[in-house]
Design a protein around this motif. Structure first.
Motif, PDB file in Angstrom:
ATOM      1  N   ALA A 102       0.841  -1.196   0.000  1.00 41.21           N
ATOM      2  CA  ALA A 102       0.000   0.000   0.000  1.00 41.21           C
ATOM      3  C   ALA A 102       0.873   1.242   0.000  1.00 41.21           C
ATOM      4  N   VAL A 103       0.313   2.348  -0.471  1.00 38.28           N
ATOM      5  CA  VAL A 103       1.099   3.586  -0.528  1.00 38.28           C
ATOM      6  C   VAL A 103       1.077   4.303   0.816  1.00 38.28           C
ATOM      7  N   ASP A 104       0.017   4.088   1.590  1.00 42.99           N
ATOM      8  CA  ASP A 104      -0.173   4.805   2.850  1.00 42.99           C
ATOM      9  C   ASP A 104      -0.620   3.864   3.965  1.00 42.99           C
ATOM     10  N   GLY A 105      -0.409   2.577   3.767  1.00 41.83           N
ATOM     11  CA  GLY A 105      -0.846   1.597   4.753  1.00 41.83           C
ATOM     12  C   GLY A 105      -2.255   1.102   4.506  1.00 41.83           C
ATOM     13  N   THR A 106      -3.021   1.834   3.725  1.00 43.85           N
ATOM     14  CA  THR A 106      -4.422   1.496   3.483  1.00 43.85           C
ATOM     15  C   THR A 106      -4.718   1.265   2.003  1.00 43.85           C
ATOM     16  N   HIS A 107      -4.282   2.182   1.164  1.00 45.16           N
ATOM     17  CA  HIS A 107      -4.651   2.127  -0.249  1.00 45.16           C
ATOM     18  C   HIS A 107      -3.608   1.354  -1.043  1.00 45.16           C
ATOM     19  N   PRO A 108      -4.024   0.240  -1.651  1.00 41.65           N
ATOM     20  CA  PRO A 108      -3.067  -0.607  -2.356  1.00 41.65           C
ATOM     21  C   PRO A 108      -2.435   0.100  -3.554  1.00 41.65           C
ATOM     22  N   THR A 109      -1.174  -0.193  -3.760  1.00 42.00           N
ATOM     23  CA  THR A 109      -0.526   0.102  -5.031  1.00 42.00           C
ATOM     24  C   THR A 109      -0.821  -1.063  -5.978  1.00 42.00           C
ATOM     25  N   ASP A 110      -0.237  -1.033  -7.164  1.00 43.38           N
ATOM     26  CA  ASP A 110      -0.419  -2.161  -8.081  1.00 43.38           C
ATOM     27  C   ASP A 110       0.071  -3.461  -7.451  1.00 43.38           C
ATOM     28  N   LEU A 111       1.081  -3.372  -6.586  1.00 40.23           N
ATOM     29  CA  LEU A 111       1.552  -4.566  -5.875  1.00 40.23           C
ATOM     30  C   LEU A 111       0.449  -5.114  -4.973  1.00 40.23           C
ATOM     31  N   GLY A 112      -0.169  -4.240  -4.198  1.00 36.07           N
ATOM     32  CA  GLY A 112      -1.240  -4.680  -3.312  1.00 36.07           C
ATOM     33  C   GLY A 112      -2.451  -5.184  -4.078  1.00 36.07           C
ATOM     34  N   PHE A 113      -2.785  -4.501  -5.175  1.00 42.64           N
ATOM     35  CA  PHE A 113      -3.950  -4.939  -5.957  1.00 42.64           C
ATOM     36  C   PHE A 113      -3.705  -6.300  -6.602  1.00 42.64           C
ATOM     37  N   MET A 114      -2.465  -6.543  -7.044  1.00 40.58           N
ATOM     38  CA  MET A 114      -2.168  -7.861  -7.609  1.00 40.58           C
ATOM     39  C   MET A 114      -2.324  -8.933  -6.529  1.00 40.58           C
ATOM     40  N   ARG A 115      -1.848  -8.620  -5.324  1.00 37.59           N
ATOM     41  CA  ARG A 115      -2.005  -9.579  -4.225  1.00 37.59           C
ATOM     42  C   ARG A 115      -3.477  -9.793  -3.881  1.00 37.59           C
ATOM     43  N   MET A 116      -4.273  -8.717  -3.881  1.00 37.18           N
ATOM     44  CA  MET A 116      -5.709  -8.873  -3.615  1.00 37.18           C
ATOM     45  C   MET A 116      -6.353  -9.760  -4.677  1.00 37.18           C
ATOM     46  N   ALA A 117      -6.007  -9.508  -5.940  1.00 37.28           N
ATOM     47  CA  ALA A 117      -6.572 -10.331  -7.019  1.00 37.28           C
ATOM     48  C   ALA A 117      -6.154 -11.784  -6.851  1.00 37.28           C
ATOM     49  N   ASP A 118      -4.892 -12.003  -6.440  1.00 36.61           N
ATOM     50  CA  ASP A 118      -4.417 -13.375  -6.228  1.00 36.61           C
ATOM     51  C   ASP A 118      -5.216 -14.074  -5.127  1.00 36.61           C
ATOM     52  N   ALA A 119      -5.648 -13.315  -4.121  1.00 37.94           N
ATOM     53  CA  ALA A 119      -6.385 -13.916  -3.001  1.00 37.94           C
ATOM     54  C   ALA A 119      -7.871 -14.070  -3.311  1.00 37.94           C
ATOM     55  N   ILE A 120      -8.449 -13.101  -4.014  1.00 32.66           N
ATOM     56  CA  ILE A 120      -9.904 -13.098  -4.219  1.00 32.66           C
ATOM     57  C   ILE A 120     -10.310 -13.973  -5.400  1.00 32.66           C
ATOM     58  N   THR A 121      -9.460 -14.041  -6.432  1.00 34.29           N
ATOM     59  CA  THR A 121      -9.834 -14.812  -7.631  1.00 34.29           C
ATOM     60  C   THR A 121     -10.186 -16.265  -7.306  1.00 34.29           C
ATOM     61  N   PRO A 122      -9.320 -17.003  -6.595  1.00 35.32           N
ATOM     62  CA  PRO A 122      -9.692 -18.412  -6.335  1.00 35.32           C
ATOM     63  C   PRO A 122     -10.948 -18.538  -5.476  1.00 35.32           C
ATOM     64  N   ALA A 123     -11.167 -17.583  -4.568  1.00 36.35           N
ATOM     65  CA  ALA A 123     -12.401 -17.628  -3.766  1.00 36.35           C
ATOM     66  C   ALA A 123     -13.616 -17.484  -4.677  1.00 36.35           C
ATOM     67  N   LEU A 124     -13.552 -16.541  -5.618  1.00 42.63           N
ATOM     68  CA  LEU A 124     -14.672 -16.354  -6.549  1.00 42.63           C
ATOM     69  C   LEU A 124     -14.840 -17.570  -7.458  1.00 42.63           C
ATOM     70  N   GLN A 125     -13.722 -18.102  -7.938  1.00 38.61           N
ATOM     71  CA  GLN A 125     -13.811 -19.264  -8.832  1.00 38.61           C
ATOM     72  C   GLN A 125     -14.459 -20.442  -8.119  1.00 38.61           C
ATOM     73  N   GLN A 126     -14.132 -20.599  -6.848  1.00 35.74           N
ATOM     74  CA  GLN A 126     -14.709 -21.685  -6.063  1.00 35.74           C
ATOM     75  C   GLN A 126     -16.222 -21.495  -5.911  1.00 35.74           C
ATOM     76  N   ILE A 127     -16.636 -20.256  -5.637  1.00 35.91           N
ATOM     77  CA  ILE A 127     -18.062 -19.989  -5.429  1.00 35.91           C
ATOM     78  C   ILE A 127     -18.842 -20.094  -6.738  1.00 35.91           C
ATOM     79  N   LEU A 128     -18.240 -19.626  -7.835  1.00 33.42           N
ATOM     80  CA  LEU A 128     -18.967 -19.520  -9.108  1.00 33.42           C
ATOM     81  C   LEU A 128     -18.897 -20.784  -9.953  1.00 33.42           C
ATOM     82  N   LYS A 129     -18.152 -21.769  -9.505  1.00 37.87           N
ATOM     83  CA  LYS A 129     -17.952 -22.937 -10.384  1.00 37.87           C
ATOM     84  C   LYS A 129     -19.231 -23.761 -10.514  1.00 37.87           C
TER      85      LYS A 129
END
Lengths: 359, 359
Positions: free
Chosen positions: A332-359
């Protein structure tokens, strides 16, 4: 405001100055192509994210962010080697924020489709004034390709046109009609502080899960007011992703979360709901590497989830926060708002959760 | 410049306005603490990266960037709960660039040391004018901790002071005296486009390899001129990392690289040298996922390396480019300049190479 406080692109791709234009280009208004990611067609301005009738019903803070084009994208196919864009922004809004560059706040982000690799980054257009023109692509060949153009995350797009060289063909691709993933949340959901629009976490996930999405992130204003939930419940997505804790705190989560979930479920009985904890790095995590005590807003969300499950609610899902941005506190740039690094990590964590739910 | 083109921190940590100040703070000039990452003490301004005598010798473009405080950091220990900073920047320079936020260009980035986890992000101060004051930390306790403060990447720091609450103690920590890692390169080396100063790849590596480093990245101007190499050869680092291809192109690499390496080796016969390919995403990689043909600058660098090895040069090392930013093309804001995502990937690739060479 002094010159010193202005944005500048000392070493970035040049953007053409206001008033000049490339000759011989046939400009196509993106309104005629259509954009994906709009929940409603009865909007005041074409790129608004809430219908005009919402204005008197919802808090002004939500409404003010509803005209930001976060999550919207246009698709087209062209055999052009040159792709240009010109776009007009709200002249009364800043092009950048102190911790988010103009490219993310007010820029355009062009991806090109590869038959096996999916959509890949091609170019980002940097604004330096309310009215901008930019050459996005200058390719060595002229073969048909499919493109996705992401729109500004934190500005109101007043007009957007694209153009290709005169001898090239450009075919609009209509927005997909599959049920979208719907995200409702905060500044983080809206994409603050991505370096470019395609790096907001819902947009990254949208390149991994082949579905449209709707971004209803409202910076500072994701608070689950019943009037806002009423509006969201009008839509028919494949899943509701609720990511509002960072704007609510424990008290509002206690007051509103179970009712919000029940309200959505009542309107859409068969639609799964995913609750996401706040990913922000709290002070204990920064100082000690551990979230002790656990952030009270996340505890409240877990309590709401537990209570709904205990009451028999099904197809309700939960994603804990600490894994979302990574424990090293670098995302994050300020501890709260993700940079592209944080957003990539969020996508890495949320994508499999969504894939599991939507399958 | 209109208001609309200015930077703004709509949802970031507030920075105190010019002219107001916290009462009862004892400000300490960071010059009296000393900064790590300076190659020379005979500088014109304290935070310059080249000595004053370099000005008539080197190209103006290099000199103009040598007064940016990239790679500099200060260390101190304090039992304070509140840490404040005030800093003055070049009033004639932009606070931000179109694709890099003010936090990275002109901000301060505070890390706190953890006994087993090392330095961890604590807070980033956002400038909104040439003279800024910001509370960086407001901790729940007042125990002794060690801090590292990274300085702006793309602005000239004219003055920097820190302060703690009156009852707290602040002890300067002198710059470390181990031989530093020396990076010589381009805008990427200088840290464009990190969201905050601690995310330039040399700074990330500096939290993984316990050594000082010197950042001699000069945006657009890393071109291996003999006069610049002469200056660099005055220093006595543990390794020279040369990362200039993106500013040179094949022709200049052909002309200058082998001579530059020999010049450094002649001055420092026992110091290893690492050559790094340009990490930029070229158009073939964006369109096809493969670097075919390979970028000519990188081919030229490989040729220079091969020729030096064939001539018997030892302790010369080489790092290919494609692995540095990741093949997905998501790690840069404009295809060339890494975001924090790209810089983290670069650090992940370069750190083990350095550890292997320096072990």
């Amino acid at each position: 405001m002094s010159t010193a406080a202005s944005t500048s692109s000392a070493f970035s791709r040049p953007t053409r100055s206001e008033g000049t234009t490339m000759p011989d280009l046939n400009w196509i208004d993106v309104e005629s192509i259509g954009v994906e990611g709009k929940g409603w067609t009865d909007t005041d301005s074409f790129y608004d994210r809430f219908p005009a009738r919402a204005q008197p019903l919802i808090p002004p803070g939500v409404w003010e962010h509803a005209n930001h084009s976060a999550g919207l994208c246009a698709h087209f196919q062209t055999n052009a080697s040159q792709i240009h864009a010109r776009w007009s922004l709200d002249p009364d809004r800043p092009l950048a924020m102190g911790h988010m560059p103009a490219t993310g706040v007010s820029g355009l982000d062009l991806y090109v489709h590869h038959p096996t690799l999916g959509y890949r980054f091609l170019a980002c257009a940097t604004p330096d004034q309310p009215n901008n023109e930019s050459q996005l692509a200058n390719l060595p060949d002229a073969v048909p390709r499919t493109y996705r153009l992401y729109l500004p995350l934190y500005n109101q797009l007043q007009k957007l046109e694209i153009a290709v060289e005169p001898q090239a063909d450009l075919q609009p691709i209509a927005p997909r009609t599959e049920k979208p993933i719907l995200y409702y949340g905060t500044s983080i959901t809206q994409g603050g502080c991505a370096a470019r629009p395609g790096m907001a976490f819902p947009s990254i996930i949208g390149r991994r899960i082949d579905r449209p999405h709707i971004n209803l992130g409202f910076s500072g204003n994701g608070r689950c007011e019943p009037e806002v939930i009423d509006l969201i419940a009008e839509l028919d997505p494949c899943i509701f992703v609720i990511d509002t804790v960072a704007n609510m705190g424990a008290e509002l989560v206690d007051q509103r979360m179970t009712n919000s979930v029940r309200q959505l479920r009542a309107a859409r009985p068969d639609t799964p709901i995913l609750l996401i904890e706040s990913p922000a790095y709290d002070l204990p995590l920064r100082l000690t590497g551990q979230q002790i005590p656990r952030p009270t807003g996340n505890v409240a969300l877990q309590n709401a989830y537990d209570s709904l499950i205990a009451d028999g609610l099904t197809d309700l899902h939960y994603l804990p926060g600490p894994s979302l941005l990574g424990p090293d506190c670098e995302g994050a740039v300020d501890g709260t708002h993700p940079t592209d690094l944080g957003f990539m990590r969020m996508a890495d964590a949320i994508t499999p959760a969504l894939q599991q739910i939507l399958k």
